[in-house]
Write an enzyme that holds these catalytic residues in place. Structure first.
Site, PDB file in Angstrom:
ATOM      1  N   CYS A  57      -4.009   0.714  -2.629  1.00  0.00           N
ATOM      2  CA  CYS A  57      -3.947  -0.497  -1.802  1.00  0.00           C
ATOM      3  C   CYS A  57      -2.931  -1.478  -2.366  1.00  0.00           C
ATOM      4  CB  CYS A  57      -5.316  -1.167  -1.756  1.00  0.00           C
ATOM      5  SG  CYS A  57      -6.595  -0.193  -0.946  1.00  0.00           S
ATOM      6  N   GLU A 117       0.251   5.288   0.628  1.00  0.00           N
ATOM      7  CA  GLU A 117      -0.711   6.305   1.046  1.00  0.00           C
ATOM      8  C   GLU A 117      -0.346   7.680   0.498  1.00  0.00           C
ATOM      9  OE1 GLU A 117      -2.037   4.176   5.211  1.00  0.00           O
ATOM     10  OE2 GLU A 117      -0.815   5.988   5.326  1.00  0.00           O
ATOM     11  N   GLU A 130      -3.223  -4.676  -2.903  1.00  0.00           N
ATOM     12  CA  GLU A 130      -3.787  -5.604  -3.876  1.00  0.00           C
ATOM     13  C   GLU A 130      -3.841  -4.977  -5.267  1.00  0.00           C
ATOM     14  OE1 GLU A 130      -4.788  -4.699  -0.826  1.00  0.00           O
ATOM     15  OE2 GLU A 130      -6.466  -5.959  -0.195  1.00  0.00           O
ATOM     16  N   ASN A 177       0.840  -1.194   0.000  1.00  0.00           N
ATOM     17  CA  ASN A 177       0.000   0.000   0.000  1.00  0.00           C
ATOM     18  C   ASN A 177       0.879   1.250   0.000  1.00  0.00           C
ATOM     19  OD1 ASN A 177       0.653  -0.697   2.759  1.00  0.00           O
ATOM     20  ND2 ASN A 177      -0.989   0.610   3.492  1.00  0.00           N
ATOM     21  N   CYS A 232     -10.365  -4.546   0.774  1.00  0.00           N
ATOM     22  CA  CYS A 232     -11.463  -3.574   0.825  1.00  0.00           C
ATOM     23  C   CYS A 232     -12.405  -3.820  -0.365  1.00  0.00           C
ATOM     24  CB  CYS A 232     -10.915  -2.151   0.801  1.00  0.00           C
ATOM     25  SG  CYS A 232     -10.229  -1.639  -0.799  1.00  0.00           S
ATOM     26  N   CYS A 268     -10.792  -3.230  -3.831  1.00  0.00           N
ATOM     27  CA  CYS A 268      -9.862  -4.307  -4.183  1.00  0.00           C
ATOM     28  C   CYS A 268     -10.613  -5.586  -4.532  1.00  0.00           C
ATOM     29  CB  CYS A 268      -8.872  -4.549  -3.058  1.00  0.00           C
ATOM     30  SG  CYS A 268      -7.660  -3.202  -2.929  1.00  0.00           S
TER      31      CYS A 268
END
Length: 131
Positions: free
Chosen positions: A54, A45, A56, A43, A88, A91
């Site tokens: 993310c 940010e 994934e 990930n 999430c 994803c």
């Protein structure tokens, strides 16, 4: 084919590269495609939270940028901050998209370091898929 344990190890290693100064929640992912190739991601940010990427989606993006055209067979997701680090909603949709009709496996680590396997069709039932 790579084992679930090996795939999870790659996800763990990827989590070490996480850029997560806002949430302090590092995540790594490792995606296995039908070609046998594995792509990892972490990930990343951003202070504008909506721009966060993310792990994934990072792993899948790396696969696509590397000219991967096959189905996503399985993806391992790991965070040192949480057992069973589920993907999430965004994803889940990405995993479904690149599964290309295959019921991809989601590999997660439990509190006791054992592995749990979930399937994308169970985590995202009735998903939006172009036919």
């Amino acid at each position: 084919m790579i084992s679930n344990e090996e795939l999870l190890k790659i996800a763990k290693e990827a989590s070490e590269n996480s850029y997560s100064p806002y949430s302090n929640f590092p995540v790594g992912a490792a995606a296995l495609f039908e070609s046998g190739n594995v792509y990892s991601g972490c990930n990343i940010e951003n202070s504008s939270y909506g721009l966060t990427l993310c792990a994934e989606r990072n792993a899948i993006s790396t696969a696509i940028a590397s000219k991967e055209t096959g189905k996503l067979i399985k993806i391992a997701i790991y965070s040192p901050k949480s057992a069973k680090c589920f993907p999430c909603g965004a994803c889940r949709q990405w995993i479904q998209e690149f599964s290309k009709g295959y019921n991809s496996e989601i590999i997660l680590e439990n509190d006791d370091a054992s592995i749990s396997i979930y399937y994308i069709n169970d985590l995202l039932p009735n998903s939006f898929v172009l036919k």
